[in-house]
Design a protein around this motif. Structure first.
Motif, PDB file in Angstrom:
ATOM      1  N   GLY A 156      33.520  72.487  76.768  1.00 49.64           N
ATOM      2  CA  GLY A 156      33.335  71.169  77.461  1.00 49.64           C
ATOM      3  C   GLY A 156      32.648  71.555  78.364  1.00 49.64           C
ATOM      4  N   SER A 157      31.773  70.787  78.934  1.00 50.78           N
ATOM      5  CA  SER A 157      30.798  70.747  80.036  1.00 50.78           C
ATOM      6  C   SER A 157      30.394  69.841  80.564  1.00 50.78           C
ATOM      7  CB  SER A 157      29.805  71.804  80.166  1.00 50.78           C
ATOM      8  OG  SER A 157      28.842  71.276  78.839  1.00 50.78           O
ATOM      9  N   ALA A 158      30.369  69.474  82.201  1.00 48.07           N
ATOM     10  CA  ALA A 158      29.850  68.356  82.640  1.00 48.07           C
ATOM     11  C   ALA A 158      28.765  68.786  83.430  1.00 48.07           C
ATOM     12  CB  ALA A 158      30.995  67.747  83.727  1.00 48.07           C
ATOM     13  N   TYR A 159      27.775  68.030  83.805  1.00 46.30           N
ATOM     14  CA  TYR A 159      26.245  68.346  84.421  1.00 46.30           C
ATOM     15  C   TYR A 159      26.044  67.362  85.502  1.00 46.30           C
ATOM     16  CZ  TYR A 159      25.714  70.847  80.115  1.00 46.30           C
ATOM     17  OH  TYR A 159      25.845  71.735  78.995  1.00 46.30           O
ATOM     18  N   SER A 160      25.070  67.836  86.410  1.00 44.96           N
ATOM     19  CA  SER A 160      24.694  67.123  87.397  1.00 44.96           C
ATOM     20  C   SER A 160      24.094  65.743  87.225  1.00 44.96           C
ATOM     21  CB  SER A 160      24.011  68.004  88.491  1.00 44.96           C
ATOM     22  OG  SER A 160      22.514  68.359  87.677  1.00 44.96           O
ATOM     23  N   ASP A 161      23.481  65.523  86.103  1.00 46.01           N
ATOM     24  CA  ASP A 161      22.988  64.323  85.803  1.00 46.01           C
ATOM     25  C   ASP A 161      23.857  63.312  85.122  1.00 46.01           C
ATOM     26  OD1 ASP A 161      23.390  65.730  83.319  1.00 46.01           O
ATOM     27  OD2 ASP A 161      21.079  65.454  82.598  1.00 46.01           O
ATOM     28  N   GLY A 162      25.009  63.715  85.131  1.00 45.25           N
ATOM     29  CA  GLY A 162      26.232  62.624  84.747  1.00 45.25           C
ATOM     30  C   GLY A 162      26.422  62.793  83.262  1.00 45.25           C
ATOM     31  N   ARG A 163      25.856  63.845  82.666  1.00 47.58           N
ATOM     32  CA  ARG A 163      26.108  64.201  81.184  1.00 47.58           C
ATOM     33  C   ARG A 163      27.537  64.933  80.900  1.00 47.58           C
ATOM     34  NH1 ARG A 163      22.160  64.592  77.171  1.00 47.58           N
ATOM     35  NH2 ARG A 163      20.550  64.726  78.866  1.00 47.58           N
ATOM     36  N   LEU A 164      27.967  64.623  79.944  1.00 46.24           N
ATOM     37  CA  LEU A 164      29.381  65.204  79.345  1.00 46.24           C
ATOM     38  C   LEU A 164      29.107  65.831  77.903  1.00 46.24           C
ATOM     39  CD1 LEU A 164      32.166  66.079  79.507  1.00 46.24           C
ATOM     40  CD2 LEU A 164      32.891  63.555  78.581  1.00 46.24           C
ATOM     41  N   SER A 165      29.180  67.069  77.671  1.00 47.45           N
ATOM     42  CA  SER A 165      28.873  67.650  76.413  1.00 47.45           C
ATOM     43  C   SER A 165      30.034  68.427  75.793  1.00 47.45           C
ATOM     44  CB  SER A 165      27.934  68.616  76.321  1.00 47.45           C
ATOM     45  OG  SER A 165      26.650  67.866  77.001  1.00 47.45           O
ATOM     46  N   VAL A 166      30.187  68.394  74.601  1.00 47.36           N
ATOM     47  CA  VAL A 166      31.285  69.309  73.891  1.00 47.36           C
ATOM     48  C   VAL A 166      30.581  70.046  72.851  1.00 47.36           C
ATOM     49  CG1 VAL A 166      33.159  69.272  72.549  1.00 47.36           C
ATOM     50  CG2 VAL A 166      33.210  67.531  74.297  1.00 47.36           C
ATOM     51  N   TRP A 167      30.529  71.357  72.843  1.00 48.71           N
ATOM     52  CA  TRP A 167      29.467  72.252  72.307  1.00 48.71           C
ATOM     53  C   TRP A 167      30.251  73.107  71.389  1.00 48.71           C
ATOM     54  CZ3 TRP A 167      24.261  72.544  71.112  1.00 48.71           C
ATOM     55  CH2 TRP A 167      23.899  73.845  70.927  1.00 48.71           C
ATOM     56  N   ASP A 168      30.041  73.437  70.143  1.00 53.56           N
ATOM     57  CA  ASP A 168      30.557  74.777  69.523  1.00 53.56           C
ATOM     58  C   ASP A 168      29.377  75.634  69.668  1.00 53.56           C
ATOM     59  OD1 ASP A 168      31.336  76.426  67.486  1.00 53.56           O
ATOM     60  OD2 ASP A 168      32.299  74.943  66.382  1.00 53.56           O
ATOM     61  N   TYR A 169      29.705  76.640  70.316  1.00 51.37           N
ATOM     62  CA  TYR A 169      28.705  77.703  70.571  1.00 51.37           C
ATOM     63  C   TYR A 169      28.481  78.692  69.447  1.00 51.37           C
ATOM     64  CZ  TYR A 169      32.739  80.268  72.382  1.00 51.37           C
ATOM     65  OH  TYR A 169      34.127  80.827  72.437  1.00 51.37           O
ATOM     66  N   ARG A 170      29.328  78.808  68.334  1.00 50.47           N
ATOM     67  CA  ARG A 170      29.089  79.613  67.405  1.00 50.47           C
ATOM     68  C   ARG A 170      28.398  79.001  66.130  1.00 50.47           C
ATOM     69  NH1 ARG A 170      31.835  84.096  68.487  1.00 50.47           N
ATOM     70  NH2 ARG A 170      33.792  84.157  69.363  1.00 50.47           N
ATOM     71  N   THR A 171      28.422  77.594  66.169  1.00 48.15           N
ATOM     72  CA  THR A 171      27.631  76.950  65.013  1.00 48.15           C
ATOM     73  C   THR A 171      26.425  76.310  65.734  1.00 48.15           C
ATOM     74  OG1 THR A 171      28.983  75.092  65.281  1.00 48.15           O
ATOM     75  CG2 THR A 171      29.612  76.513  63.472  1.00 48.15           C
ATOM     76  N   LYS A 172      26.288  76.316  67.275  1.00 49.73           N
ATOM     77  CA  LYS A 172      25.416  75.583  67.850  1.00 49.73           C
ATOM     78  C   LYS A 172      25.179  74.155  67.632  1.00 49.73           C
ATOM     79  CE  LYS A 172      23.000  80.207  68.815  1.00 49.73           C
ATOM     80  NZ  LYS A 172      21.684  80.906  68.459  1.00 49.73           N
ATOM     81  N   THR A 173      26.175  73.557  67.741  1.00 49.00           N
ATOM     82  CA  THR A 173      26.097  72.001  67.317  1.00 49.00           C
ATOM     83  C   THR A 173      26.907  71.327  68.573  1.00 49.00           C
ATOM     84  OG1 THR A 173      28.115  72.270  65.908  1.00 49.00           O
ATOM     85  CG2 THR A 173      25.767  72.207  64.594  1.00 49.00           C
TER      86      THR A 173
END
Length: 398
Positions: A156-173
Motif C-alpha cells: 500500500g502506497s500514498a503519493y504526492s499527487d494525492g493517489r492511493l494505490s494497493v499493488w500486488d508486486y508479484r502479479t504486478k496488478t
C-alpha cells in the motif's frame, strides 16, 4: 532518518536508513565501564529484591530518588553501548530515496521517480545482509508513505499527487488505485444518469469519480495544458477541452481516449458544449474569436462562425430549434442557427460584462446574468425581453 528496525531484546541489533540511502546496522555490546562497588544501586522492575550497580554519572540522571525501578531493556542499555557493525548504500542513479520500510526481514524502498525495490534484509548475516528480490514502478509521482501486508505480497502506497494505490508486486496488478483532487478545479460535470462526476483541473488532469462509492473510476492526463471545460455527451462518453487547443473524447467503459480533435486555428479552447444526440461538439475558440462546430463521429470541422470581438466563455445549445447561444467578453450574446446558415447571427448587446447564461427546461427562455447583478430574461427564438431580475437588493450595492 526514514525508518528504523530494532531487534534489541532478541539480538541487540538496531538498523536505520536515511534519505541519502545510507543503511546503518548497529550492535549493542556490553560496555567495559559498567559495574564496580563504588556505584549506586537501583531496583529492577521484574524483581524488587534484586539490585544492580550502575555508574555514578548514570545514577545522577535519575536524581536523588531512593527507589528507581528499571526494565530489563533499560538495564541492558545502562550496561552497554552501540557500535557500528556494517553500512550499506541504497542507490538509484539520479533518484533520491523518499520512503523506506522494514518489515518481516525485508526492506522496501521508494524513490522519487515512483520506482520501488524490495530486498531481503538479514542484519545478523556475516556475508550478505542485503539481497535484491524485486523492483517495479507504478507511477511517476513521488511516494510519501508505505505499508506492507503482513502475510501477502501486497504493498500500500500514498503519493504526492494525492493517489492511493494497493499493488500486488508479484502479479504486478492493482488491487486498488484511488486518487483525490490535488490542484485547482476548473470545471465539473455530472453524467446524464448521475453515476459519474468528472473533474477538470488546471494541472491538465481529468478525473472521473463514481458518485455512489466516491472511488476514482479513471484518470486521464493527455492534456498538455489546463482543462478549460468538461461535459458528457452520453452516460459513458466524456468530452474535455483544454487550453492546448484540443478536444478529447473518452470511453468510460474501456477507460481510454477514442478521439483527439485539434482547433483549426491552433488557438485555445475556452468553453465547450455537446448536443444530446452526441453528434456535434461546439467550442468557443480564441485567436480568432469564433465558434467551431465539430463532428464527434468523424472529428471533422463542420462549421466556423466568427463575429465576437472578445473571448467566448459560455455556450448553450437549443436542441429543439438547433440554435447555438454564445456569450463573450465583448458584452454580447449571439444566436447562431445550424439549419439556416444563410441567416445572420442575432446579437444581444449589454452594457455590462456577461457572467453566465442558461436555458429553461423547455428551451423557450434564456436567462443572462451580467456584472451589474441583473438577470435578463429573453424569449426563444426571437430574443424579445420578457423579464428582469435585480439581484442587487440581495447581494449588496451595484
Amino acid at each position: 532518518i526514514i525508518d528504523v528496525d530494532e531487534q534489541l531484546e532478541t539480538s541487540g541489533v538496531l538498523s536505520s536508513v536515511d534519505s541519502t540511502g545510507r543503511l546503518l546496522v548497529w550492535q549493542l555490546v556490553e560496555s567495559e565501564k559498567t559495574g564496580g562497588s563504588e556505584g549506586k544501586r537501583v531496583k529492577t522492575s521484574n524483581n524488587s529484591d534484586s539490585n544492580m550497580v550502575i555508574d555514578d554519572e548514570v545514577a545522577d540522571d535519575f536524581g536523588q530518588a531512593a527507589d528507581v525501578r528499571l526494565s530489563s531493556l533499560e538495564l541492558k542499555f545502562l550496561k552497554s553501548k552501540f557500535i557500528l557493525r556494517s553500512k550499506h548504500s541504497i542507490f538509484r542513479e539520479g533518484k533520491r530515496l523518499n520512503v523506506a520500510l522494514f518489515s518481516r526481514g525485508q526492506l522496501m524502498c521508494g524513490f522519487t521517480d515512483g520506482s520501488f525495490t524490495l530486498q531481503a534484509f538479514s542484519p545478523l548475516s556475516e556475508t550478505e545482509q542485503l539481497k535484491d528480490m524485486v523492483s517495479f514502478r507504478m507511477t511517476e509521482a513521488d511516494p510519501t508513505s508505505l505499508v506492507l501486508h503482513p502475510f501477502r505480497s501486497i504493498l500500500g502506497s500514498a503519493y504526492s499527487d494525492g493517489r492511493l494505490s494497493v499493488w500486488d508486486y508479484r502479479t504486478k496488478t492493482f488491487l486498488l488505485n484511488q486518487t483525490g483532487v490535488s490542484s485547482k478545479v476548473i470545471d465539473i460535470s455530472y453524467s446524464p444518469d448521475g453515476k459519474f462526476i468528472a473533474v477538470g483541473q488546471d494541472c491538465g488532469a481529468l478525473k472521473v469519480f463514481e458518485v455512489a462509492s466516491s472511488f476514482c473510476h479513471a484518470v486521464f492526463t493527455d492534456a498538455l495544458a489546463s482543462i478549460s471545460a468538461v461535459c458528457f455527451s452520453t452516460p459513458t462518453t466524456l468530452l474535455s477541452a483544454s487550453l492546448d487547443g484540443n478536444v478529447r473524447a473518452y470511453d468510460l467503459n474501456r477507460r481510454l481516449k477514442f478521439r483527439d480533435i485539434a482547433s483549426p486555428s491552433g488557438g485555445q479552447i475556452l468553453c465547450m458544449k455537446s448536443d444530446p444526440e452526441s453528434e456535434f461538439i461546439f467550442c468557443g475558440c480564441s485567436n480568432p474569436f469564433e465558434v467551431v462546430v465539430y463532428s464527434l463521429r468523424t472529428g471533422e470541422v463542420l462549421e466556423r462562425v466568427a463575429g465576437h470581438d472578445g473571448y467566448i466563455h459560455k455556450l448553450l445549445y437549443c436542441s429543439q430549434l438547433q440554435l447555438i447561444l454564445s456569450a463573450s467578453w465583448d458584452r454580447t450574446v449571439r444566436m447562431i442557427s445550424l439549419t439556416d446558415r444563410r441567416r445572420a447571427a442575432d446579437s444581444l448587446p449589454f452594457t455590462d460584462r456577461v457572467i453566465t447564461m442558461t436555458l429553461s427546461a423547455d428551451e423557450k427562455t434564456v436567462a443572462v446574468c451580467t456584472s451589474r447583478q441583473e438577470v435578463s430574461l429573453f424569449s426563444m427564438p426571437d430574443l424579445q425581453p420578457v423579464g428582469l431580475i435585480d439581484l442587487g437588493h440581495y447581494f449588496g450595492q451595484k
